[in-house]
Design an enzyme around this catalytic site. Structure first.
Site, PDB file in Angstrom:
ATOM      1  N   GLU A  64       0.817  -1.202   0.000  1.00 31.73           N
ATOM      2  CA  GLU A  64       0.000   0.000   0.000  1.00 31.73           C
ATOM      3  C   GLU A  64       0.858   1.262   0.000  1.00 31.73           C
ATOM      4  O   GLU A  64       0.487   2.277  -0.605  1.00 31.73           O
ATOM      5  CB  GLU A  64      -0.929   0.001   1.214  1.00 31.73           C
ATOM      6  N   PRO A 274      10.895 -13.981   0.491  1.00 31.32           N
ATOM      7  CA  PRO A 274       9.702 -14.197   1.322  1.00 31.32           C
ATOM      8  C   PRO A 274       8.913 -12.909   1.521  1.00 31.32           C
ATOM      9  O   PRO A 274       9.472 -11.810   1.564  1.00 31.32           O
ATOM     10  CB  PRO A 274      10.291 -14.694   2.655  1.00 31.32           C
ATOM     11  N   ARG A 275       7.615 -13.061   1.662  1.00 34.76           N
ATOM     12  CA  ARG A 275       6.728 -11.908   1.829  1.00 34.76           C
ATOM     13  C   ARG A 275       6.992 -11.190   3.145  1.00 34.76           C
ATOM     14  O   ARG A 275       6.940  -9.965   3.222  1.00 34.76           O
ATOM     15  CB  ARG A 275       5.269 -12.388   1.762  1.00 34.76           C
ATOM     16  N   GLY A 320      12.641  -3.417   0.301  1.00 34.53           N
ATOM     17  CA  GLY A 320      12.623  -2.313  -0.641  1.00 34.53           C
ATOM     18  C   GLY A 320      13.457  -2.512  -1.889  1.00 34.53           C
ATOM     19  O   GLY A 320      13.800  -1.538  -2.567  1.00 34.53           O
ATOM     20  N   GLU A 321      13.763  -3.769  -2.239  1.00 34.52           N
ATOM     21  CA  GLU A 321      14.571  -4.028  -3.422  1.00 34.52           C
ATOM     22  C   GLU A 321      13.855  -4.914  -4.439  1.00 34.52           C
ATOM     23  O   GLU A 321      14.493  -5.544  -5.269  1.00 34.52           O
ATOM     24  CB  GLU A 321      15.902  -4.691  -3.032  1.00 34.52           C
ATOM     25  N   LEU A 346       0.948  -8.245  -8.972  1.00 40.10           N
ATOM     26  CA  LEU A 346       1.864  -8.603 -10.052  1.00 40.10           C
ATOM     27  C   LEU A 346       2.215  -7.425 -10.955  1.00 40.10           C
ATOM     28  O   LEU A 346       3.009  -7.554 -11.887  1.00 40.10           O
ATOM     29  CB  LEU A 346       1.279  -9.748 -10.896  1.00 40.10           C
ATOM     30  N   ILE A 347       1.628  -6.252 -10.687  1.00 42.02           N
ATOM     31  CA  ILE A 347       1.847  -5.093 -11.555  1.00 42.02           C
ATOM     32  C   ILE A 347       3.296  -4.624 -11.481  1.00 42.02           C
ATOM     33  O   ILE A 347       3.878  -4.212 -12.493  1.00 42.02           O
ATOM     34  CB  ILE A 347       0.870  -3.966 -11.183  1.00 42.02           C
ATOM     35  N   GLU A 348       3.888  -4.662 -10.281  1.00 41.44           N
ATOM     36  CA  GLU A 348       5.286  -4.232 -10.155  1.00 41.44           C
ATOM     37  C   GLU A 348       6.206  -5.099 -10.994  1.00 41.44           C
ATOM     38  O   GLU A 348       7.151  -4.607 -11.619  1.00 41.44           O
ATOM     39  CB  GLU A 348       5.723  -4.259  -8.691  1.00 41.44           C
TER      40      GLU A 348
END
Length: 448
Positions: A64, A274-275, A320-321, A346-348
């Site tokens: 977000e 990992p998330r 952040g990578e 999946l847009i990124e």
């Protein structure tokens, strides 16, 4: 009935507050930021003088916050003197959000949704408007905003069928909260219809602001440099969740045993990200238990060490990578979609030119997944075993198109081109949302 439901909800949260704080403290062992400014979670924001006029944006977590970056940039273009109050619920969100701040902005934790905590929040900051990203509907927070005359916007809003059914079961609590939102800017017509059904009075379809996210060019270049350095094809398992990694490692090991390795066909590298950061060590242990050699991203600066070129697996244990990880890989397996968890954004990946293989569970991002599949930026497979097989075939195809997996930046496979085209085709939501929010701010200022 609705009043009693909110009282019961508030009482339950008040009783659960000690457990909530203990959970934050325990989570702080792995992620120390969770122990930072815990008083803010209860609505205590220090001794600085209370002020007003903030444009408040709440982005609960990392995804977000990344989406909010595009919206905040568009809002600043509308209002250059904007004073931003940015709130979060997770450490990853707060870390990413720090980069969005300018002089005069504030960043704090969103208070726990008890009446006392949210009342202290509004009394201290007196925001001019509140913008909640995606699906953050908190009954006491929205009730307090309505009482104080603070217009609330649900931006980039989405509501899955599963969440809509839950909201229907809890309609005595959920419906008045949704009804108090001044404006809902929904991602899709389907989201809009469901949000209207649960009580939101003003809903507009604005598209998905995540299409407006621009990958950091420096990160893209870094990821390509990694791939060129190791000279091997790369498969990324992006934002994986519990139970997915163990199944993936078994399938990967089987593939390695079946696929020959030669000078012209080097063995592919598996890159697992990992998330949740608190699971980095657990995933490292899974990799070791599977008999695979691993190198952790946190152990090097910019250039991978020599042993990284020979490792079976890279563990992406950094925050952040993601753009670097996507640009390093020829294909990504979408985490959260191979277990019934709803999938990840999946847009990124598409914006970084990385095609996606997704499992059967993408209900959290159903529209984006369907669009990506239809436009050739993603492919759906039945399970992780199938994903590994298809990814291996895609690497072979990519090598035929590119000449080699380590070719210099600037060349791309047809599937990568389709991903980039998909990402660029649907941009524009951030600017539209910013205009709507700016108009609401102007109306609010006139009324005051």
């Amino acid at each position: 009935m609705q009043h009693l439901a909110r009282i019961a909800y508030a009482t339950l949260l008040w009783l659960a507050t000690p457990v909530y704080l203990l959970k934050l403290w325990r989570r702080g062992r792995a992620e120390p930021l969770y122990r930072h400014a815990i008083g803010e979670r209860l609505g205590f924001y220090g001794h600085d003088a209370a002020s007003s006029g903030w444009v408040w944006v709440h982005a609960v977590s990392l995804g977000e916050t990344r989406a909010a970056a595009a919206l905040i940039a568009a809002l600043r273009a509308q209002q250059p003197a904007l004073r931003l109050l940015l709130t979060h619920g997770t450490a990853t969100g707060r870390t990413a959000g720090a980069a969005l701040l300018r002089t005069g902005d504030r960043q704090v934790w969103l208070p726990f949704d008890t009446p006392g905590a949210v009342s202290r929040f509004f009394k201290h900051f007196q925001p001019a408007i509140g913008v909640l990203m995606e699906t953050e509907i908190w009954p006491n927070l929205l009730h307090a905003a309505q009482r104080r005359g603070v217009p609330m916007v649900l931006a980039n809003a989405r509501l899955s069928e599963r969440s809509a059914r839950k909201a229907e079961r809890l309609q005595a609590l959920f419906r008045p909260a949704a009804r108090s939102v001044a404006l809902v800017l929904a991602q899709t017509p389907e989201d809009a219809e469901r949000l209207r059904a649960v009580g939101a009075p003003r809903v507009e379809v604005s598209g998905n602001v995540k299409f407006d996210m621009t990958p950091d060019p420096a990160q893209l270049a870094l990821g390509r440099a990694w791939r060129q350095t190791i000279g091997r094809p790369v498969v990324l398992a992006a934002s994986t969740r519990e139970r997915e990694e163990a199944t993936l490692l078994l399938a990967w090991n089987l593939m390695r045993q079946q696929q020959p390795t030669t000078l012209t066909h080097p063995r592919p590298l598996l890159l697992i990200v990992p998330r949740h950061p608190q699971r980095f060590d657990d995933v490292a242990a899974l990799i070791a238990a599977g008999g695979l050699t691993a190198v952790r991203r946190s152990t090097w600066a910019d250039a991978p060490p020599p042993e990284a070129a020979q490792a079976d697996v890279w563990l992406g244990d950094s925050i952040g990578e993601m753009a670097s990880y996507y640009s390093c890989a020829q294909v990504a397996l979408l985490g959260g979609s191979f277990e019934p968890l709803g999938g990840q954004n999946l847009i990124e990946a598409a914006a970084c030119g990385c095609p996606v293989l997704m499992g059967p569970h993408t209900y959290n991002f159903a529209d984006a997944a369907e669009l990506a599949q239809r436009e050739g930026a993603a492919m759906r497979v039945g399970d992780i075993d199938a994903a590994v097989c298809v990814a291996t075939e895609m690497l072979t195809t990519s090598k035929r198109e590119e000449g080699d997996a380590s070719t210099p930046p600037g060349t791309s496979s047809a599937s990568a081109d389709r991903a980039l085209e998909f990402a660029s085709r649907h941009r524009g939501a951030a600017q539209h949302m910013a205009k709507q929010i700016d108009a609401l701010i102007s109306v609010s200022a006139t009324l005051c």
